[in-house]
Scaffold this motif. Structure first.
Motif, PDB file in Angstrom:
ATOM      1  N   TYR A  15       0.854  -1.186   0.000  1.00 11.17           N
ATOM      2  CA  TYR A  15       0.000   0.000   0.000  1.00 11.17           C
ATOM      3  C   TYR A  15       0.891   1.238   0.000  1.00 11.17           C
ATOM      4  CZ  TYR A  15      -3.573   3.347   1.228  1.00 11.17           C
ATOM      5  OH  TYR A  15      -4.415   4.412   1.209  1.00 11.17           O
ATOM      6  N   THR A  16       0.671   2.145  -0.934  1.00 10.93           N
ATOM      7  CA  THR A  16       1.478   3.357  -1.031  1.00 10.93           C
ATOM      8  C   THR A  16       0.868   4.450  -0.166  1.00 10.93           C
ATOM      9  OG1 THR A  16       2.080   2.763  -3.279  1.00 10.93           O
ATOM     10  CG2 THR A  16       2.480   5.039  -2.609  1.00 10.93           C
ATOM     11  N   LEU A  17       1.636   4.921   0.784  1.00 13.28           N
ATOM     12  CA  LEU A  17       1.177   5.987   1.673  1.00 13.28           C
ATOM     13  C   LEU A  17       1.232   7.343   0.990  1.00 13.28           C
ATOM     14  CD1 LEU A  17       3.100   5.159   4.973  1.00 13.28           C
ATOM     15  CD2 LEU A  17       0.732   4.648   4.447  1.00 13.28           C
ATOM     16  N   GLN A  18       0.377   8.251   1.445  1.00 14.67           N
ATOM     17  CA  GLN A  18       0.498   9.646   1.038  1.00 14.67           C
ATOM     18  C   GLN A  18       1.900  10.105   1.420  1.00 14.67           C
ATOM     19  OE1 GLN A  18      -1.944  11.877  -0.227  1.00 14.67           O
ATOM     20  NE2 GLN A  18      -3.236  10.090  -0.558  1.00 14.67           N
ATOM     21  N   PRO A  19       2.571  10.870   0.575  1.00 16.48           N
ATOM     22  CA  PRO A  19       3.943  11.292   0.901  1.00 16.48           C
ATOM     23  C   PRO A  19       4.065  12.010   2.242  1.00 16.48           C
ATOM     24  CG  PRO A  19       3.452  11.772  -1.390  1.00 16.48           C
ATOM     25  CD  PRO A  19       2.164  11.303  -0.757  1.00 16.48           C
ATOM     26  N   TRP A  20       3.098  12.848   2.593  1.00 19.18           N
ATOM     27  CA  TRP A  20       3.203  13.583   3.856  1.00 19.18           C
ATOM     28  C   TRP A  20       3.053  12.648   5.055  1.00 19.18           C
ATOM     29  CZ3 TRP A  20      -0.514  13.875   7.608  1.00 19.18           C
ATOM     30  CH2 TRP A  20      -1.828  13.552   7.245  1.00 19.18           C
ATOM     31  N   LEU A  44      -6.464  -2.994   6.344  1.00 16.65           N
ATOM     32  CA  LEU A  44      -7.392  -1.920   6.706  1.00 16.65           C
ATOM     33  C   LEU A  44      -7.622  -0.984   5.530  1.00 16.65           C
ATOM     34  CD1 LEU A  44      -6.106  -1.148  10.303  1.00 16.65           C
ATOM     35  CD2 LEU A  44      -8.318  -2.145   9.695  1.00 16.65           C
ATOM     36  N   SER A  45      -6.600  -0.763   4.736  1.00 19.72           N
ATOM     37  CA  SER A  45      -6.718   0.117   3.572  1.00 19.72           C
ATOM     38  C   SER A  45      -7.593  -0.495   2.486  1.00 19.72           C
ATOM     39  CB  SER A  45      -5.334   0.439   3.012  1.00 19.72           C
ATOM     40  OG  SER A  45      -4.573   1.114   3.992  1.00 19.72           O
ATOM     41  N   PRO A  67      -4.491   4.287   8.156  1.00 21.34           N
ATOM     42  CA  PRO A  67      -5.635   4.053   7.254  1.00 21.34           C
ATOM     43  C   PRO A  67      -6.807   5.011   7.494  1.00 21.34           C
ATOM     44  CG  PRO A  67      -4.786   1.972   8.071  1.00 21.34           C
ATOM     45  CD  PRO A  67      -4.103   3.052   8.852  1.00 21.34           C
ATOM     46  N   VAL A  68      -7.040   5.414   8.746  1.00 24.18           N
ATOM     47  CA  VAL A  68      -8.115   6.384   9.007  1.00 24.18           C
ATOM     48  C   VAL A  68      -7.808   7.699   8.297  1.00 24.18           C
ATOM     49  CG1 VAL A  68      -9.174   7.831  10.798  1.00 24.18           C
ATOM     50  CG2 VAL A  68      -8.941   5.376  11.166  1.00 24.18           C
ATOM     51  N   LEU A  69      -6.583   8.178   8.418  1.00 20.69           N
ATOM     52  CA  LEU A  69      -6.205   9.427   7.737  1.00 20.69           C
ATOM     53  C   LEU A  69      -6.342   9.284   6.224  1.00 20.69           C
ATOM     54  CD1 LEU A  69      -3.097  10.563   9.813  1.00 20.69           C
ATOM     55  CD2 LEU A  69      -5.331  11.702   9.681  1.00 20.69           C
ATOM     56  N   GLU A  70      -5.926   8.157   5.692  1.00 27.60           N
ATOM     57  CA  GLU A  70      -6.023   7.926   4.247  1.00 27.60           C
ATOM     58  C   GLU A  70      -7.487   7.963   3.782  1.00 27.60           C
ATOM     59  OE1 GLU A  70      -3.668   7.441   1.865  1.00 27.60           O
ATOM     60  OE2 GLU A  70      -1.862   7.163   3.041  1.00 27.60           O
ATOM     61  N   LYS A  71      -8.379   7.349   4.558  1.00 32.93           N
ATOM     62  CA  LYS A  71      -9.795   7.328   4.172  1.00 32.93           C
ATOM     63  C   LYS A  71     -10.426   8.718   4.262  1.00 32.93           C
ATOM     64  CE  LYS A  71     -10.443   2.535   5.409  1.00 32.93           C
ATOM     65  NZ  LYS A  71     -11.067   1.844   4.305  1.00 32.93           N
ATOM     66  N   VAL A  72     -10.099   9.457   5.296  1.00 33.22           N
ATOM     67  CA  VAL A  72     -10.620  10.825   5.427  1.00 33.22           C
ATOM     68  C   VAL A  72     -10.112  11.681   4.273  1.00 33.22           C
ATOM     69  CG1 VAL A  72     -10.516  12.925   6.843  1.00 33.22           C
ATOM     70  CG2 VAL A  72     -11.021  10.725   7.909  1.00 33.22           C
ATOM     71  N   LEU A  73      -8.849  11.535   3.931  1.00 31.02           N
ATOM     72  CA  LEU A  73      -8.279  12.277   2.797  1.00 31.02           C
ATOM     73  C   LEU A  73      -9.010  11.967   1.504  1.00 31.02           C
ATOM     74  CD1 LEU A  73      -4.464  11.954   3.422  1.00 31.02           C
ATOM     75  CD2 LEU A  73      -5.728  14.075   3.160  1.00 31.02           C
ATOM     76  N   LYS A  85     -22.335  19.165   6.890  1.00 28.90           N
ATOM     77  CA  LYS A  85     -22.490  19.639   8.261  1.00 28.90           C
ATOM     78  C   LYS A  85     -23.050  18.516   9.141  1.00 28.90           C
ATOM     79  CE  LYS A  85     -24.637  23.127  11.124  1.00 28.90           C
ATOM     80  NZ  LYS A  85     -25.516  24.273  11.218  1.00 28.90           N
ATOM     81  N   GLY A  86     -22.414  18.297  10.278  1.00 27.58           N
ATOM     82  CA  GLY A  86     -22.853  17.259  11.202  1.00 27.58           C
ATOM     83  C   GLY A  86     -22.343  15.872  10.870  1.00 27.58           C
ATOM     84  N   HIS A  87     -21.553  15.737   9.790  1.00 26.06           N
ATOM     85  CA  HIS A  87     -21.016  14.436   9.404  1.00 26.06           C
ATOM     86  C   HIS A  87     -19.554  14.342   9.821  1.00 26.06           C
ATOM     87  CE1 HIS A  87     -24.137  13.363   6.090  1.00 26.06           C
ATOM     88  NE2 HIS A  87     -24.699  14.003   7.085  1.00 26.06           N
ATOM     89  N   PHE A  88     -19.085  13.121   9.980  1.00 25.23           N
ATOM     90  CA  PHE A  88     -17.682  12.884  10.297  1.00 25.23           C
ATOM     91  C   PHE A  88     -17.265  11.607   9.598  1.00 25.23           C
ATOM     92  CE2 PHE A  88     -20.502  11.800  13.798  1.00 25.23           C
ATOM     93  CZ  PHE A  88     -20.302  10.439  13.939  1.00 25.23           C
ATOM     94  N   GLY A  89     -15.958  11.395   9.495  1.00 24.20           N
ATOM     95  CA  GLY A  89     -15.448  10.265   8.729  1.00 24.20           C
ATOM     96  C   GLY A  89     -15.020   9.067   9.535  1.00 24.20           C
ATOM     97  N   ALA A  90     -14.736   9.279  10.827  1.00 27.35           N
ATOM     98  CA  ALA A  90     -14.257   8.162  11.642  1.00 27.35           C
ATOM     99  C   ALA A  90     -14.568   8.414  13.102  1.00 27.35           C
ATOM    100  CB  ALA A  90     -12.752   7.973  11.464  1.00 27.35           C
ATOM    101  N   VAL A  91     -14.832   7.326  13.810  1.00 20.82           N
ATOM    102  CA  VAL A  91     -14.990   7.352  15.264  1.00 20.82           C
ATOM    103  C   VAL A  91     -14.030   6.316  15.823  1.00 20.82           C
ATOM    104  CG1 VAL A  91     -16.528   6.879  17.210  1.00 20.82           C
ATOM    105  CG2 VAL A  91     -17.425   8.014  15.182  1.00 20.82           C
TER     106      VAL A  91
END
Length: 166
Positions: A15-20, A44-45, A67-73, A85-91
């Motif tokens: 799995y290739t990570l985002q460079p940052w 997970l990815s 993987p959480v950061l990757e999915k939110v991105l 508004k009122g939505h989120f990507g991970a808990v």
């Protein structure tokens, strides 16, 4: 630099990570993936369910934070407006306030490397010792975090709030 026996280069992952993100983990002292990370991040990815049991210090937190950061991105890049508004990507549900706080700190340390030119990624810590659920909700609506990290009781109180649905 942290290097566990049997650890693997971040470049050798299927799995290739985002460079940052790769820069963030290497700058944080993790030159290589631990066995836990090497085996779970690709799964997970790919949206697979994973159960991990490993000793403290084995890299479990980074194994799910990345993987959480990757999915939110991915959502932020696909949606012009980001999350509604009122939505989120991970808990992230933590059994204790201390662990929730530690997890939040890991997210924050990685997010320091996130490019400032991109849509901001924010976390919100939801634990009983930090004010009320009402205050948490006002912060959520104002700051619009995409990632919620908290304890079961406070998350239940937060998500059950009539203000949340009203």
């Amino acid at each position: 630099m942290h290097k566990s026996p049997g650890s693997t280069s971040w470049d050798s992952s299927p799995y290739t990570l985002q460079p940052w993100i790769k820069d963030a983990v290497i700058s944080s002292g993790f030159a290589n993936m631990t066995p836990v990370q090497a085996s779970t991040i690709p799964l997970l990815s790919e949206h697979k369910d994973v159960v991990v049991e490993a000793v403290t210090g084995s890299g479990k937190t980074l194994a799910f934070v990345i993987p959480v950061l990757e999915k939110v991105l991915k959502v932020l890049k696909e949606e012009n407006e980001g999350f509604k508004k009122g939505h989120f990507g991970a808990v992230i549900l933590s059994p204790t306030r201390e662990l929730a706080s530690q997890i939040n700190t890991v997210f924050e340390s990685l997010l320091q490397f996130y490019p400032e030119t991109e849509k901001q990624i924010k976390t919100q810590l939801l634990v009983g010792s930090l004010g009320s659920a009402r205050e948490d909700l006002h912060t959520f609506l104002k700051e619009k975090p995409q990632i919620l990290i908290g304890t079961p009781g406070r998350l239940l109180e937060f998500l059950s709030s009539s203000l949340f649905f009203g």
